[in-house]
Motif scaffolding. Structure first.
Motif, PDB file in Angstrom:
ATOM      1  N   LEU A 165       0.840  -1.195   0.000  1.00 50.66           N
ATOM      2  CA  LEU A 165       0.000   0.000   0.000  1.00 50.66           C
ATOM      3  C   LEU A 165       0.880   1.252   0.000  1.00 50.66           C
ATOM      4  O   LEU A 165       1.962   1.259   0.583  1.00 50.66           O
ATOM      5  CB  LEU A 165      -0.915  -0.001   1.228  1.00 50.66           C
ATOM      6  N   PRO A 166       0.428   2.330  -0.661  1.00 55.26           N
ATOM      7  CA  PRO A 166       1.248   3.560  -0.735  1.00 55.26           C
ATOM      8  C   PRO A 166       1.515   4.141   0.651  1.00 55.26           C
ATOM      9  O   PRO A 166       0.578   4.499   1.374  1.00 55.26           O
ATOM     10  CB  PRO A 166       0.390   4.505  -1.586  1.00 55.26           C
ATOM     11  N   GLU A 167       2.773   4.255   1.006  1.00 53.85           N
ATOM     12  CA  GLU A 167       3.143   4.799   2.311  1.00 53.85           C
ATOM     13  C   GLU A 167       2.791   6.281   2.408  1.00 53.85           C
ATOM     14  O   GLU A 167       2.561   6.806   3.515  1.00 53.85           O
ATOM     15  CB  GLU A 167       4.649   4.595   2.530  1.00 53.85           C
ATOM     16  N   GLU A 168       2.705   6.960   1.264  1.00 51.76           N
ATOM     17  CA  GLU A 168       2.390   8.389   1.269  1.00 51.76           C
ATOM     18  C   GLU A 168       1.011   8.658   1.878  1.00 51.76           C
ATOM     19  O   GLU A 168       0.787   9.700   2.516  1.00 51.76           O
ATOM     20  CB  GLU A 168       2.440   8.961  -0.153  1.00 51.76           C
ATOM     21  N   LEU A 169       0.058   7.716   1.655  1.00 51.49           N
ATOM     22  CA  LEU A 169      -1.278   7.884   2.220  1.00 51.49           C
ATOM     23  C   LEU A 169      -1.229   7.900   3.740  1.00 51.49           C
ATOM     24  O   LEU A 169      -1.895   8.715   4.392  1.00 51.49           O
ATOM     25  CB  LEU A 169      -2.191   6.746   1.734  1.00 51.49           C
ATOM     26  N   PHE A 170      -0.458   7.001   4.312  1.00 55.76           N
ATOM     27  CA  PHE A 170      -0.369   6.923   5.764  1.00 55.76           C
ATOM     28  C   PHE A 170       0.349   8.144   6.340  1.00 55.76           C
ATOM     29  O   PHE A 170      -0.026   8.659   7.400  1.00 55.76           O
ATOM     30  CB  PHE A 170       0.357   5.640   6.172  1.00 55.76           C
ATOM     31  N   GLU A 171       1.385   8.617   5.638  1.00 60.16           N
ATOM     32  CA  GLU A 171       2.092   9.803   6.112  1.00 60.16           C
ATOM     33  C   GLU A 171       1.193  11.029   6.057  1.00 60.16           C
ATOM     34  O   GLU A 171       1.200  11.867   6.974  1.00 60.16           O
ATOM     35  CB  GLU A 171       3.344  10.018   5.264  1.00 60.16           C
ATOM     36  N   ALA A 172       0.402  11.140   4.984  1.00 63.99           N
ATOM     37  CA  ALA A 172      -0.518  12.276   4.873  1.00 63.99           C
ATOM     38  C   ALA A 172      -1.579  12.216   5.966  1.00 63.99           C
ATOM     39  O   ALA A 172      -1.971  13.254   6.524  1.00 63.99           O
ATOM     40  CB  ALA A 172      -1.177  12.268   3.497  1.00 63.99           C
ATOM     41  N   ALA A 173      -2.046  11.009   6.285  1.00 55.78           N
ATOM     42  CA  ALA A 173      -3.057  10.848   7.336  1.00 55.78           C
ATOM     43  C   ALA A 173      -2.488  11.259   8.697  1.00 55.78           C
ATOM     44  O   ALA A 173      -3.184  11.884   9.505  1.00 55.78           O
ATOM     45  CB  ALA A 173      -3.533   9.399   7.376  1.00 55.78           C
ATOM     46  N   LYS A 174      -1.228  10.922   8.955  1.00 57.66           N
ATOM     47  CA  LYS A 174      -0.606  11.317  10.222  1.00 57.66           C
ATOM     48  C   LYS A 174      -0.429  12.832  10.308  1.00 57.66           C
ATOM     49  O   LYS A 174      -0.594  13.427  11.377  1.00 57.66           O
ATOM     50  CB  LYS A 174       0.739  10.612  10.377  1.00 57.66           C
ATOM     51  N   ILE A 175      -0.122  13.433   9.185  1.00 58.26           N
ATOM     52  CA  ILE A 175      -0.003  14.905   9.169  1.00 58.26           C
ATOM     53  C   ILE A 175      -1.349  15.547   9.487  1.00 58.26           C
ATOM     54  O   ILE A 175      -1.430  16.579  10.164  1.00 58.26           O
ATOM     55  CB  ILE A 175       0.520  15.379   7.798  1.00 58.26           C
ATOM     56  N   ASP A 176      -2.440  14.907   9.037  1.00 61.76           N
ATOM     57  CA  ASP A 176      -3.797  15.418   9.306  1.00 61.76           C
ATOM     58  C   ASP A 176      -4.261  15.114  10.717  1.00 61.76           C
ATOM     59  O   ASP A 176      -5.378  15.497  11.099  1.00 61.76           O
ATOM     60  CB  ASP A 176      -4.786  14.822   8.311  1.00 61.76           C
ATOM     61  N   GLY A 177      -3.428  14.422  11.487  1.00 60.69           N
ATOM     62  CA  GLY A 177      -3.763  14.192  12.889  1.00 60.69           C
ATOM     63  C   GLY A 177      -4.415  12.851  13.186  1.00 60.69           C
ATOM     64  O   GLY A 177      -4.880  12.633  14.318  1.00 60.69           O
ATOM     65  N   MET A 178      -4.475  11.956  12.232  1.00 58.68           N
ATOM     66  CA  MET A 178      -5.077  10.640  12.469  1.00 58.68           C
ATOM     67  C   MET A 178      -4.095   9.745  13.227  1.00 58.68           C
ATOM     68  O   MET A 178      -2.902   9.732  12.935  1.00 58.68           O
ATOM     69  CB  MET A 178      -5.470   9.983  11.131  1.00 58.68           C
ATOM     70  N   ASN A 179      -4.628   8.988  14.204  1.00 58.24           N
ATOM     71  CA  ASN A 179      -3.782   8.040  14.910  1.00 58.24           C
ATOM     72  C   ASN A 179      -3.741   6.718  14.147  1.00 58.24           C
ATOM     73  O   ASN A 179      -4.420   6.541  13.134  1.00 58.24           O
ATOM     74  CB  ASN A 179      -4.263   7.829  16.347  1.00 58.24           C
ATOM     75  N   ASP A 180      -2.934   5.787  14.647  1.00 58.84           N
ATOM     76  CA  ASP A 180      -2.737   4.528  13.921  1.00 58.84           C
ATOM     77  C   ASP A 180      -4.020   3.720  13.807  1.00 58.84           C
ATOM     78  O   ASP A 180      -4.244   3.048  12.795  1.00 58.84           O
ATOM     79  CB  ASP A 180      -1.657   3.693  14.614  1.00 58.84           C
ATOM     80  N   TYR A 181      -4.865   3.754  14.838  1.00 57.38           N
ATOM     81  CA  TYR A 181      -6.103   2.981  14.781  1.00 57.38           C
ATOM     82  C   TYR A 181      -7.028   3.492  13.690  1.00 57.38           C
ATOM     83  O   TYR A 181      -7.636   2.708  12.947  1.00 57.38           O
ATOM     84  CB  TYR A 181      -6.813   3.017  16.147  1.00 57.38           C
ATOM     85  N   ARG A 182      -7.150   4.801  13.575  1.00 57.14           N
ATOM     86  CA  ARG A 182      -7.992   5.377  12.521  1.00 57.14           C
ATOM     87  C   ARG A 182      -7.398   5.105  11.151  1.00 57.14           C
ATOM     88  O   ARG A 182      -8.130   4.865  10.187  1.00 57.14           O
ATOM     89  CB  ARG A 182      -8.159   6.877  12.756  1.00 57.14           C
ATOM     90  N   ILE A 183      -6.073   5.133  11.059  1.00 59.43           N
ATOM     91  CA  ILE A 183      -5.431   4.851   9.777  1.00 59.43           C
ATOM     92  C   ILE A 183      -5.722   3.425   9.332  1.00 59.43           C
ATOM     93  O   ILE A 183      -6.018   3.159   8.161  1.00 59.43           O
ATOM     94  CB  ILE A 183      -3.908   5.085   9.889  1.00 59.43           C
ATOM     95  N   VAL A 184      -5.661   2.483  10.292  1.00 52.12           N
ATOM     96  CA  VAL A 184      -5.906   1.076   9.957  1.00 52.12           C
ATOM     97  C   VAL A 184      -7.334   0.882   9.477  1.00 52.12           C
ATOM     98  O   VAL A 184      -7.585   0.274   8.418  1.00 52.12           O
ATOM     99  CB  VAL A 184      -5.611   0.173  11.171  1.00 52.12           C
ATOM    100  N   PHE A 185      -8.307   1.394  10.246  1.00 51.29           N
ATOM    101  CA  PHE A 185      -9.707   1.089   9.958  1.00 51.29           C
ATOM    102  C   PHE A 185     -10.330   2.004   8.905  1.00 51.29           C
ATOM    103  O   PHE A 185     -11.321   1.629   8.283  1.00 51.29           O
ATOM    104  CB  PHE A 185     -10.532   1.153  11.253  1.00 51.29           C
TER     105      PHE A 185
END
Length: 292
Positions: A165-185
């Motif tokens: 999966l594109p790592e850029e999506l997860f990095e962008a989500a973390k910048i937006d303030g999402m935690n790991d649980y929200r990123i997973v689900f």
């Protein structure tokens, strides 16, 4: 552009197709025989006239099995174990696979090595049974779920998929303030439908067809699963499972048709659901095994 094959390649392909078709037909023969026997008349079964299609078709055997309360009790127990067990399997697999797919996880190689060791070396049956007994899980539904709560192979398959999966999506989500649980689900799982369907199929079929677990941990007949019910039916008499022979024609052959009818009814749910998972199953298995 059409690539023309040589005569040797075409002969090789034809030989492969022929061999695979023959193997497929051979694997279908016992299945067709069981289905035919379950819908054939007692007289046809007694005289051994049944092979690949029903003779003197009747629903008598299937109706007799369907009218048995013990059969449906076993079905309900199996459905509960499959539903709850698969949900727990998927949850633990995803929560374990996602962090292992990250290259910056400390100790990731050691954890993966430990997981691989569990695939090669497994605990013997007696210590596992003693552990389940000490935990007071005998004759409970959890004895059929907890020991198989996660599969090392499925976790590695899911980890491999997450790595693609594109790592850029997860990095962008973390910048937006999402935690790991929200990123997973909210991000990882919606993008992982093929592998999720594959794992659901693997886990659900495993629970539905589980035999050794119920045989070791369940002695209460009211808690027996479908596979254990079939075992008692084939190993003992009809009275052992609360069923009486439907005919006085032959007490040794007619129960065989009841066994066939029970097997058909027990297998039907998986056969009916598989076509809906097939597309995702093939895609998920291929992507999960090739990406990384």
């Amino acid at each position: 552009m059409v690539i023309r094959k040589s005569i040797g390649e075409r002969i090789f392909d034809a030989s492969n197709y022929t061999l695979l078709a023959l193997l497929g037909l051979l694997s279908l023969l016992p299945i067709l025989h069981v289905v035919a026997g379950s819908f054939s008349s007692p007289n046809a079964i007694i005289h051994n006239h049944v092979f690949l299609w029903p003779v003197e078709p009747t629903m008598e055997h299937v109706n007799t099995v369907a009218a048995n309360a013990d059969f449906w009790r076993a079905v309900w127990m199996t459905v509960k174990v499959t539903a709850i067990g698969t949900l727990l399997n998927i949850l633990l697999t995803v929560m374990g696979s996602y962090p292992l797919s990250k290259a910056n996880l400390r100790g990731r190689k050691g954890i993966m090595l430990f997981i691989l060791v569990t695939m090669i070396f497994q605990a013997p049956i007696i210590p596992v049974f003693m552990l389940i007994k000490e935990l007071h899980l005998l004759n409970t539904m959890w004895a059929l779920i907890i020991p198989s709560a996660i599969s090392a192979f499925n976790m590695i398959l899911c980890t491999t998929f997450f790595r693609g999966l594109p790592e850029e999506l997860f990095e962008a989500a973390k910048i937006d303030g999402m935690n790991d649980y929200r990123i997973v689900f909210q991000i990882a799982l919606p993008l992982s439908k093929p592998i999720m369907m594959t794992l659901i199929l693997f886990y659900a079929v495993g629970h539905w067809n589980s035999y050794m677990g119920p045989l070791m941990y369940i002695t209460d007949r009211s808690l027996q699963t479908l596979q254990l019910y079939i075992y008692y039916m084939m190993a003992g008499s009809m009275s052992d499972i609360g069923m009486s022979p439907i005919s006085d024609v032959s007490l040794s052959l007619v129960p065989k048709a009841l066994e066939m009818a029970t097997i058909v009814l027990a297998t039907a749910p998986i056969v009916v659901l598989y076509p809906f998972f097939q597309k995702h199953f093939v895609k998920g298995a291929m992507i999960g095994s090739l990406k990384g």
